[in-house]
Design an enzyme around this catalytic site. Sequence first.
Site, short mmCIF file in Angstrom:
data_model
loop_
_atom_site.label_atom_id
_atom_site.label_comp_id
_atom_site.label_asym_id
_atom_site.label_seq_id
_atom_site.Cartn_x
_atom_site.Cartn_y
_atom_site.Cartn_z
N SER A 86 0.84 -1.20 0.00
CA SER A 86 0.00 0.00 0.00
C SER A 86 0.88 1.25 0.00
O SER A 86 1.71 1.42 -0.90
CB SER A 86 -0.96 -0.06 1.20
OG SER A 86 -2.03 0.85 1.04
N HIS A 235 -7.35 -5.96 -0.06
CA HIS A 235 -6.20 -5.08 0.07
C HIS A 235 -5.16 -5.64 1.05
O HIS A 235 -3.97 -5.39 0.90
CB HIS A 235 -6.67 -3.70 0.53
CG HIS A 235 -5.59 -2.66 0.54
ND1 HIS A 235 -4.83 -2.37 -0.57
CD2 HIS A 235 -5.14 -1.85 1.54
CE1 HIS A 235 -3.96 -1.41 -0.26
NE2 HIS A 235 -4.13 -1.08 1.01
#
Length: 262
Positions: A86, A235
Amino acid sequence: MSAQLNYQTQGVGEDVVLVHGLFGDLDNLKGLAQTLESEYRVTRIDVPNHGQSPHWDTMDYPSLAQSLVSLLDELGATKAHLIGHSMGGKIVLATALLHPDRVASVVAADIAPVPYAPRHQRVFAALTSLPLDGSVERKEALNHLLARGVDEATAQFLLKSFRRAESGFSWRMNLDGLIASYEGIIGWPFNNGAYDGPTLFIRGDESDYVTAEHKDAILSQFPNVQLKSIGGAGHWLHAQKPGIFNRLVKNFLDSQHPELHG
């Protein structure tokens, strides 16, 4: 601003640096470090404004990239394989673009080299509205976050940074610094230039962080790229599917020196 990062190193071999995402710390990628440590020297860092690393009033990708280069200098490492999730993925991608001579390869987990729309306002609002005067213990803090629309997995993750202080509680992360820097964190300041070293992008197929519309941006900036998807992962792919994720990363690293890694 001090660039001296808090870090932990394990293993022996070529250098690998692991970089966590927003609100995280060096424990986030510990499982990957354990997978790699038998053949690599693995360093896990706390990004500035996280964990026990220095607090910066503002943070941007050029400064964060420089902090990684300073870390490599401290480790005596000419080059390293950089792996980030991320926001950490953006940090390692930025380092590859700005300091390609220090980067052996780069892995970006569920992030693309593009600007994103804001998506953390609810989390910031929940964090900043939580009383830290000692009137709220951990269980009440969890309920506070849940009541303000933070999902339970994210809330539990955030509370890893909630710690008892001399009076009341505090956040280990520098919340003010993250809020002040948020526009830069979700942005991407690099409009030209490319890194032609080995690059791997891994996405979770249930995540919307890396989509087909990002492919051109990836290929233009990182032309020597492999793209992998992990089924059934969102994610948090490294936590949801650790076995597959860790294997993909290790295979990618090993493939660069097949003579060493069988």
